[in-house]
Design an enzyme around this catalytic site. Structure first.
Site: not given
Length: 275
Positions: A171, A56
């Protein structure tokens, strides 16, 4: 075909179900333009992002570096500052350094958060409070995440900058971020992407395969160091991405996902105010 609930959640999180292999470059360009626009319109001149060694921050960092390079080519002042934020010694430091080698940021710096975290934890006390080892570990993990964000904002203040976050749809769906910690930022260029889509963009950007497919971990807990995200979830990223993309999933995984989404709604909301 997704259920109405899946469709509503995916829409709320801004998921693009049409992004598949072959459409990476257009999506990369769109997100670079987004970063450029936010920075230009803000009056700020730097972007600040913590680099952990995971896919990420690797992907967000590369997008930021490309964005500031384009801005400079257009005659504007802009720089990207990558920040390493270890707590004492990081077990996967080699991956973090490999991420920096790939991103090639304008500047890189290190802020070890250990002293700040230990100092704060040592001074938090309430009469009669004797927390369990598990609660202490959980709380300290959140303090670590929030301390990292404090450090990034300090650097942003010093450099007239904006702080970049790495939140994405997978997420966000699970609420797998610390409120006002890694969930705090000025712009989130990965927003709306599933985990598989983050990896798709990272691969198109030329990131090393081992970093792109490294098992994700927040690594905030000391009682379970290096605990994988999927172990914390109780389901896999394949389950989560499938849910967001409208695929039929295993009933037990769907139940876990929907419970997590409902339980963590407060994390995705602005502070509540009187009517």
């Amino acid at each position: 075909m997704g259920t109405a609930k899946q469709d509503a959640i995916a829409k709320e999180l801004g998921v693009n179900r049409q992004l598949v292999q072959g459409g990476e470059q257009a999506e990369i360009n769109r997100r670079i333009d987004f970063i450029k626009g936010v920075l230009s319109n803000s009056g700020c001149i730097s972007l600040v992002l913590g680099i952990s060694g995971g896919v990420d921050s690797l992907t967000a960092g590369k997008l930021c570096q490309l964005a500031v390079e384009q801005l400079r080519a257009e005659g504007k002042q802009a720089e990207f500052i990558a920040v390493r934020l270890p707590y004492k010694t990081q077990a996967d430091e080699a991956d973090a350094q490999a991420s920096l080698d790939f991103i090639k940021p304008d500047q890189a710096t290190v802020v070890n958060i250990a002293d700040a975290v230990e100092g704060l934890m040592a001074n938090v006390a309430l009469d009669g409070l004797v927390p369990s080892a598990g609660l202490t570990d959980f709380t300290k993990g959140n303090v670590k995440a929030r301390t990292r964000m404090v450090a990034q904002y300090a650097i942003a203040n010093f450099t007239n900058g904006l702080v970049v976050g790495t939140d994405h749809a997978a997420e966000a769906l699970m609420g797998f971020f610390t409120k006002f910690g890694d969930g705090a930022c000025d712009l989130a260029p990965l927003s709306g992407l599933c985990k598989s889509q983050v990896r798709l963009l990272a691969t198109a950007l030329g990131a090393p395969h081992n970093l792109v497919y490294k098992a994700p971990t927040a690594d905030l807990e000391e009682l379970a160091p290096g605990k994988h995200d999927e172990a914390a979830y109780g389901c896999t990223y394949e389950d989560i991405d499938g849910y967001l993309l409208g695929k039929e999933g295993k009933p037990e995984a769907v139940a876990i996902i929907e419970r997590a989404f409902a339980r963590t709604a407060h994390k995705r909301a602005l502070p509540r105010v009187p009517d």
